[in-house]
Design a protein around this motif. Structure first.
Motif, PDB file in Angstrom:
ATOM      1  N   ARG A 118       0.836  -1.207   0.000  1.00 34.45           N
ATOM      2  CA  ARG A 118       0.000   0.000   0.000  1.00 34.45           C
ATOM      3  C   ARG A 118       0.869   1.254   0.000  1.00 34.45           C
ATOM      4  O   ARG A 118       0.592   2.218  -0.726  1.00 34.45           O
ATOM      5  N   GLN A 119       1.942   1.235   0.803  1.00 29.25           N
ATOM      6  CA  GLN A 119       2.837   2.394   0.861  1.00 29.25           C
ATOM      7  C   GLN A 119       3.460   2.662  -0.513  1.00 29.25           C
ATOM      8  O   GLN A 119       3.448   3.780  -1.020  1.00 29.25           O
ATOM      9  N   VAL A 120       3.994   1.598  -1.108  1.00 30.87           N
ATOM     10  CA  VAL A 120       4.698   1.751  -2.393  1.00 30.87           C
ATOM     11  C   VAL A 120       3.722   2.131  -3.508  1.00 30.87           C
ATOM     12  O   VAL A 120       3.962   3.080  -4.263  1.00 30.87           O
ATOM     13  N   TYR A 121       2.619   1.419  -3.622  1.00 31.20           N
ATOM     14  CA  TYR A 121       1.695   1.676  -4.735  1.00 31.20           C
ATOM     15  C   TYR A 121       1.042   3.056  -4.609  1.00 31.20           C
ATOM     16  O   TYR A 121       0.802   3.735  -5.611  1.00 31.20           O
ATOM     17  N   VAL A 144      -1.287 -12.159  -6.012  1.00 30.39           N
ATOM     18  CA  VAL A 144      -2.627 -11.783  -6.486  1.00 30.39           C
ATOM     19  C   VAL A 144      -3.246 -10.678  -5.636  1.00 30.39           C
ATOM     20  O   VAL A 144      -3.725  -9.663  -6.151  1.00 30.39           O
ATOM     21  N   ASP A 145      -3.216 -10.857  -4.309  1.00 31.02           N
ATOM     22  CA  ASP A 145      -3.964  -9.927  -3.444  1.00 31.02           C
ATOM     23  C   ASP A 145      -3.424  -8.499  -3.543  1.00 31.02           C
ATOM     24  O   ASP A 145      -4.196  -7.548  -3.605  1.00 31.02           O
ATOM     25  N   THR A 146      -2.098  -8.344  -3.539  1.00 28.24           N
ATOM     26  CA  THR A 146      -1.576  -6.973  -3.587  1.00 28.24           C
ATOM     27  C   THR A 146      -1.644  -6.416  -5.008  1.00 28.24           C
ATOM     28  O   THR A 146      -1.698  -5.201  -5.183  1.00 28.24           O
ATOM     29  N   ALA A 151      -4.986  -2.280  -8.148  1.00 26.49           N
ATOM     30  CA  ALA A 151      -6.178  -1.904  -8.931  1.00 26.49           C
ATOM     31  C   ALA A 151      -7.121  -1.031  -8.097  1.00 26.49           C
ATOM     32  O   ALA A 151      -7.618  -0.007  -8.575  1.00 26.49           O
ATOM     33  N   ASP A 152      -7.338  -1.419  -6.833  1.00 26.32           N
ATOM     34  CA  ASP A 152      -8.228  -0.642  -5.947  1.00 26.32           C
ATOM     35  C   ASP A 152      -7.690   0.786  -5.779  1.00 26.32           C
ATOM     36  O   ASP A 152      -8.438   1.753  -5.848  1.00 26.32           O
ATOM     37  N   LEU A 153      -6.390   0.892  -5.532  1.00 27.58           N
ATOM     38  CA  LEU A 153      -5.792   2.204  -5.273  1.00 27.58           C
ATOM     39  C   LEU A 153      -5.831   3.074  -6.527  1.00 27.58           C
ATOM     40  O   LEU A 153      -6.072   4.284  -6.449  1.00 27.58           O
ATOM     41  N   ILE A 198     -14.511  -4.404  -9.777  1.00 26.62           N
ATOM     42  CA  ILE A 198     -14.472  -3.028  -9.251  1.00 26.62           C
ATOM     43  C   ILE A 198     -14.774  -1.987 -10.327  1.00 26.62           C
ATOM     44  O   ILE A 198     -15.134  -0.858 -10.015  1.00 26.62           O
ATOM     45  N   ASP A 199     -14.593  -2.337 -11.592  1.00 25.28           N
ATOM     46  CA  ASP A 199     -14.876  -1.380 -12.681  1.00 25.28           C
ATOM     47  C   ASP A 199     -15.444  -2.166 -13.855  1.00 25.28           C
ATOM     48  O   ASP A 199     -14.761  -2.436 -14.847  1.00 25.28           O
ATOM     49  N   PRO A 200     -16.734  -2.555 -13.727  1.00 25.03           N
ATOM     50  CA  PRO A 200     -17.325  -3.522 -14.678  1.00 25.03           C
ATOM     51  C   PRO A 200     -17.206  -3.096 -16.146  1.00 25.03           C
ATOM     52  O   PRO A 200     -17.029  -3.932 -17.025  1.00 25.03           O
TER      53      PRO A 200
END
Lengths: 453, 453
Positions: A118-121, A144-146, A151-153, A198-200
């Motif tokens: 999270r910090q880096v992205y 996969v998760d990060t 994508a979320d960020l 998250i972005d269909p």
């Protein structure tokens, strides 16, 4: 500096009218300067471009470019490793293959930690937006998760982003590798599903199939990924012919293929939606194949110089009809600025012009052509040529407001000094050769303000 | 930002003690990091270097480097055209000879106007100091009075400067040329006298004999300038073998000379106090001659790339025993930052390593070697190796305080992001590859603070 996602719906539906000077590259050789112009944006899309008049509709929020500043299309970074950002500037005298082992793989592996990721992205997104990058095609890590977190960020910050999970199932560190070809495909599918959740409609975020590069991918995994991309109509990104030892290695590993480019073609990975990074050492036959397949190239001059990979002759690729954009290739490239790559693309092309067998002056990129690569060229490579890259009715408003310094200003506020006698083309050249993120004052993606200095 | 000259005597006599981290390059391959160290400066000269203790003498003004920052020797720019600064970033796809006619000569001629000259030269001094340049070797214009003005302004700001009036008495525009060889010499003498009047001991300001380059100087003027330099024991600067058409032109103009380097040698212009800019296209015999004469080279990688002049193989020069420093060559070089030239010197060396006939890896400059060139190498080239270039007792305190950004900081304040796990060598590498003037917080020349961000 970054708006929260809560405001995004409101911001995107807002009607804007922007007035002042607009500069873009309608064609490879033309810098168009529209002064005293009004651009109307509704729901993120440019609806009208006309001479600015004193009466503007009250239905539209008005943004005027301050004296001496101008609007320019947002940059498109066709190749950036978000996970490698903390190593920017650290590579010593390594070349590609040493550098991967010594600096890159350990850092990428460590980003399975969601706190660190999270910090880096977050920082990468801040930095690239601050540098005017409105679209980026990201390599993340094998995790996969990060990768989904990236994508979320990206969605939250409002950048247009392609999100790729690195696939590698051979010739990799024991603790940083996909266990099987099937795992490479299945893990990629999980990222595809997340992006689509998250972005269909894929308005901003799209998944991209990402075999790291041929040496770290078994023929079976490459083929599995090619099948997946075909079935799901996905974008694809990988590396091709960055440096000579890599090319020799691929020739050994894939003895059955006609060339490095054919390794990908044999796996159905060369499509009109494919982005190939570097492409420094390629035969005429390979260039022809890329043109036939309508695949695109991410030209990464800063990285190629930094890792001593060689000088890519982009004009040769363009003459053959291959689509070309620019990539920062962080952290092989030490800079996350597309503008720095515009600058160095012109410099490298001058050196290509001196090489034996080159076509001399024909190899040189002007700064206008390099700006074209950074905007419309990148849009073509990413399949977004109808959406972004310039100021036309129907395109989405992805743009940056560029301010230049003056000879009277504080030196720390801008590296560009305008003396007052320069025309717009000369001012643009000064921005290209001396500018940096200090000159990017605001950034919009699809009409939403995503950065303000 | 620049102190007035009125405070200079007080500032120079002040006793300082600086504490914190000091980084420099005692040899070409060594980056020395002195942490928790105190450096005492009296009358501008370093008198003692010791571990920092809690009790510091009250007789000395105390300056501590903030957490994460470090002191580094000031940069030495061995080749910069002060008069060309307003054109920085403007050159299109020109090569050297076109560029001189189209962009450079008209601008230089216009600086005979003292108002314009003051504006331009003041800005150059501000910019170069802000970029950590504590010593610069300037080309001005052919005009005597405004060249003398540059000397006055440099003394006032406190930069260590070599002041050169451009000599050119042939192959030049009709309205920008010395009328005779004698005029070239006599006008140069007037600048020499002025510099010696304003700084009799040459503590900061020294004159430098400046034949522009062989094509624009008659054999008679070259010889006259060689005689003057010999008689008055003066420094000399000119250009040598920047690009191929220039070399061919010199061969035509000076048929009687064995080589381009010999044109200068025949006029007694190759001495241990000579600085030769570029030196891209030279034979082994010419390299040997430069080594024998103990003349120095100003390596200008940004300019060579920008004008497509070619890649100078500096390691080849260094192996032959030729002294080498770095030059920005504004405005052939678009940047007035020596740090940018440190960076690009390493990049260019990687490309040299790929060339046919090179010694491969041996041609590569590490960032440490490039920092050495920017400090001690430049000091040797300018004959200042006993005075500046590093932190040792007896040397004058010419230095910059460098601060780096952090991952939590504002992106606009620094392009460098430190994540917290980097060692000092890695932090220094990040500064080299991502840093700019924003990271230079303060600058001192001979113990006097001459810039503060």
């Amino acid at each position: 500096m970054l708006r929260s996602s809560l405001t995004s719906a409101a911001a995107m539906s807002r009607n804007l009218v922007l007035t002042g000077t607009f500069i873009h590259t309608p064609s490879k050789t033309k810098l168009e300067v529209l002064t005293n112009t009004a651009v109307f944006v509704e729901n993120g899309v440019i609806t009208s471009i006309m001479p600015a008049t004193s009466s503007l509709p009250s239905t539209h929020h008005h943004i005027a470019s301050p004296e001496g500043s101008f609007f320019f299309p947002g940059f498109i970074d066709t190749h950036i490793h978000a996970s490698q950002y903390p190593n920017s500037g650290i590579f010593g005298t390594s070349t590609l293959l040493d550098w991967l082992k010594k600096y890159t793989f350990p850092l990428e592996r460590s980003l399975a930690d969601p706190v660190k990721a999270r910090q880096v992205y977050s920082r990468v997104l801040q930095r690239t937006l601050a540098n005017g990058t409105t679209t980026a095609s990201y390599f993340a890590t094998i995790d996969v998760d990060t990768t989904n977190l990236l994508a979320d960020l990206a969605l939250e910050t409002g950048q247009r982003a392609f999100i790729g999970r690195n696939c590698m199932d051979q010739e990799s560190p024991a603790d940083y590798v996909d266990p099987t070809p099937e795992a490479s495909v299945e893990r990629t599918q999980r990222v595809v599903e997340h992006c689509r959740k998250i972005d269909p409609e894929g308005k901003l975020i799209r998944p991209i199939v990402t075999p790291r590069f041929a040496p770290t991918c078994s023929a079976k995994s490459l083929r599995g990924l090619g099948d997946l991309a075909e079935k799901e109509d996905l974008h694809i990104q990988t590396h091709l012919s960055e440096n000579k030892p890599e090319c020799e290695w691929v020739a050994q590993l894939f003895e059955g293929s006609k060339s490095y480019a054919h390794v990908y073609d044999d796996a159905k990975l060369l499509t009109p939606k494919t982005v190939l990074a570097h492409v420094v050492h390629v035969s005429d036959e390979e260039v022809k194949l890329l043109a036939e397949r309508k695949s695109g190239v991410a030209h990464c001059p800063v990285s190629n110089n930094a890792l001593g990979s060689g000088c890519c002759g982009v004009k040769r690729l363009m003459r053959a009809g291959v689509k070309v954009g620019l990539g920062t290739d962080v952290s092989g490239g030490y800079s996350c600025s597309v503008l720095e790559n515009v600058r160095q693309a012109t410099l490298v092309s001058s050196l290509v012009a001196l090489q034996d067998g080159s076509k001399g002056e024909e190899e040189k990129l002007t700064f206008i052509e390099a700006l074209w690569l950074a905007t419309r060229g990148g849009a073509e490579v990413m399949g977004l040529e109808d959406k972004v890259g310039g100021f036309e009715v129907g395109k989405e408003f992805d743009a940056q407001l560029v301010g230049l310094g003056t000879v009277e200003g504080k030196v720390k506020d801008s590296a560009v000094d305008v003396f007052g006698w320069e025309d717009w083309e000369e001012k643009t050249a000064k921005w290209v050769y001396r500018g940096d993120e200090r000159n990017t004052l605001k950034v919009w993606v699809a009409g939403r303000e995503v950065y303000s200095k």
